[in-house]
Design a protein around this motif. Structure first.
Motif, PDB file in Angstrom:
ATOM      1  N   GLU A  67      16.902  49.493 -42.270  1.00 55.68           N
ATOM      2  CA  GLU A  67      16.853  50.946 -42.398  1.00 55.68           C
ATOM      3  C   GLU A  67      15.951  51.557 -41.320  1.00 55.68           C
ATOM      4  O   GLU A  67      16.296  52.571 -40.698  1.00 55.68           O
ATOM      5  CB  GLU A  67      16.344  51.308 -43.789  1.00 55.68           C
ATOM      6  N   GLY A  68      14.811  50.927 -41.078  1.00 57.27           N
ATOM      7  CA  GLY A  68      13.906  51.412 -40.045  1.00 57.27           C
ATOM      8  C   GLY A  68      14.490  51.269 -38.655  1.00 57.27           C
ATOM      9  O   GLY A  68      14.327  52.157 -37.805  1.00 57.27           O
ATOM     10  N   LEU A  69      15.205  50.173 -38.424  1.00 49.84           N
ATOM     11  CA  LEU A  69      15.842  49.968 -37.121  1.00 49.84           C
ATOM     12  C   LEU A  69      16.915  51.021 -36.874  1.00 49.84           C
ATOM     13  O   LEU A  69      17.058  51.530 -35.759  1.00 49.84           O
ATOM     14  CB  LEU A  69      16.456  48.568 -37.049  1.00 49.84           C
ATOM     15  N   ALA A  70      17.661  51.344 -37.921  1.00 47.67           N
ATOM     16  CA  ALA A  70      18.703  52.371 -37.788  1.00 47.67           C
ATOM     17  C   ALA A  70      18.085  53.719 -37.461  1.00 47.67           C
ATOM     18  O   ALA A  70      18.564  54.450 -36.585  1.00 47.67           O
ATOM     19  CB  ALA A  70      19.531  52.446 -39.064  1.00 47.67           C
ATOM     20  N   LEU A  71      17.009  54.068 -38.158  1.00 51.11           N
ATOM     21  CA  LEU A  71      16.361  55.355 -37.916  1.00 51.11           C
ATOM     22  C   LEU A  71      15.776  55.412 -36.505  1.00 51.11           C
ATOM     23  O   LEU A  71      15.831  56.461 -35.843  1.00 51.11           O
ATOM     24  CB  LEU A  71      15.277  55.598 -38.956  1.00 51.11           C
ATOM     25  N   ASN A  72      15.248  54.298 -36.029  1.00 54.96           N
ATOM     26  CA  ASN A  72      14.730  54.257 -34.659  1.00 54.96           C
ATOM     27  C   ASN A  72      15.834  54.546 -33.646  1.00 54.96           C
ATOM     28  O   ASN A  72      15.625  55.264 -32.659  1.00 54.96           O
ATOM     29  CB  ASN A  72      14.094  52.902 -34.366  1.00 54.96           C
ATOM     30  N   LEU A  73      17.011  53.973 -33.866  1.00 54.67           N
ATOM     31  CA  LEU A  73      18.128  54.232 -32.959  1.00 54.67           C
ATOM     32  C   LEU A  73      18.522  55.702 -33.002  1.00 54.67           C
ATOM     33  O   LEU A  73      18.785  56.320 -31.968  1.00 54.67           O
ATOM     34  CB  LEU A  73      19.329  53.354 -33.320  1.00 54.67           C
ATOM     35  N   VAL A  74      18.575  56.275 -34.208  1.00 59.80           N
ATOM     36  CA  VAL A  74      18.937  57.682 -34.357  1.00 59.80           C
ATOM     37  C   VAL A  74      17.932  58.564 -33.617  1.00 59.80           C
ATOM     38  O   VAL A  74      18.314  59.497 -32.892  1.00 59.80           O
ATOM     39  CB  VAL A  74      19.007  58.070 -35.843  1.00 59.80           C
ATOM     40  N   LYS A  75      16.655  58.270 -33.758  1.00 63.45           N
ATOM     41  CA  LYS A  75      15.626  59.076 -33.086  1.00 63.45           C
ATOM     42  C   LYS A  75      15.706  58.909 -31.570  1.00 63.45           C
ATOM     43  O   LYS A  75      15.434  59.860 -30.815  1.00 63.45           O
ATOM     44  CB  LYS A  75      14.248  58.691 -33.612  1.00 63.45           C
ATOM     45  N   ASP A  76      16.089  57.707 -31.109  1.00 68.17           N
ATOM     46  CA  ASP A  76      16.276  57.503 -29.675  1.00 68.17           C
ATOM     47  C   ASP A  76      17.431  58.363 -29.163  1.00 68.17           C
ATOM     48  O   ASP A  76      17.326  59.004 -28.107  1.00 68.17           O
ATOM     49  CB  ASP A  76      16.557  56.029 -29.397  1.00 68.17           C
ATOM     50  N   GLN A  77      18.530  58.401 -29.925  1.00 61.54           N
ATOM     51  CA  GLN A  77      19.668  59.228 -29.548  1.00 61.54           C
ATOM     52  C   GLN A  77      19.290  60.711 -29.588  1.00 61.54           C
ATOM     53  O   GLN A  77      19.730  61.497 -28.751  1.00 61.54           O
ATOM     54  CB  GLN A  77      20.846  58.956 -30.486  1.00 61.54           C
TER      55      GLN A  77
END
Length: 225
Positions: free
Chosen positions: A170-180
């Motif tokens: 879940e944290g990895l997914a949110l990190n990707l979203v914030k990068d985008q």
């Protein structure tokens, strides 16, 4: 746990939501026709629940609309009109239905706000899949063992733990979203600029586009900066 969260691009062919779901559920990007049928059958099975007040248009009209492969996602005005009158988040009705159809939670991450909308959570399903949304388009999220690994190695279904999360994923997914988000990989539909392809008038945001379309009947818009 080893691997990275990656964004798997789904073609912009009016069916990105359905094909993104097909990929994360079945590793199949060609499920749109089948899943449109699932939505239509669900709407027809309960016209009381899926009323005009709920759908934003009569049940029978929505039924026909969702079965049309030319509708939804790629054709900008259809998106504008349906989004404006129907719901705050494109696909909310469909995602709720498909979460129940597959018996899995669907997490839809919005790039602009980094918000995660979770569908099916009230059912306490034991698994979850993830999508990412840029304001006009859905792609799939997957766990890949390494950068540029082939898609056949993707993991797209994750176990929901006792705390109702999917753990570190879940944290990895949110990190990707914030990068985008930091790279502005989204469309601000409240403030994006459009030009009418018929009369060349410029409008700002979905509200002005809908008003112009309703007043003139013009349905050919292009985004410009």
């Amino acid at each position: 746990m080893e691997g990275i969260i990656v964004r798997r691009v789904i073609p912009s062919d009016n069916s990105c939501l359905f094909n993104a779901i097909g990929y994360v559920m079945d590793h199949d990007k060609t499920k749109a026709s089948e899943l449109r049928q699932v939505i239509a059958a669900t709407l027809a099975s309960d016209p009381t629940k899926y009323s005009e007040a709920f759908l934003g248009k009569p049940n029978a009209e929505y039924f026909s609309w969702i079965l049309d492969s030319e509708k939804w996602g790629g054709y900008l005005l259809n998106w504008l009109l349906s989004h404006y009158v129907m719901c705050y988040y494109e696909g909310a009705i469909e995602l709720s239905i498909l979460a129940d159809y597959y018996g899995r939670e669907i997490a839809a991450y919005d790039i602009q706000t980094s918000r995660c909308d979770l569908y099916g959570q009230e059912r306490n399903y034991s698994e979850r899949v993830m999508l990412i949304y840029d304001g006009l388009h859905y792609d799939a999220l997957a766990m890949s063992p390494f950068e540029d690994a082939p898609e056949e190695f993707d993991q797209t279904i994750f176990a929901v733990q006792k705390d109702r999360t999917i753990g570190p994923v879940e944290g990895l997914a949110l990190n990707l979203v914030k990068d985008q988000q930091s790279k502005r990989r989204y469309t601000d539909t409240a403030n994006f600029t459009l030009r009418c392809g018929v009369c060349q008038i410029g409008v700002v945001g979905q509200k002005e586009a809908v008003e112009h379309a309703q007043a003139t009947g013009h349905v050919n818009f292009q985004e410009y900066r």
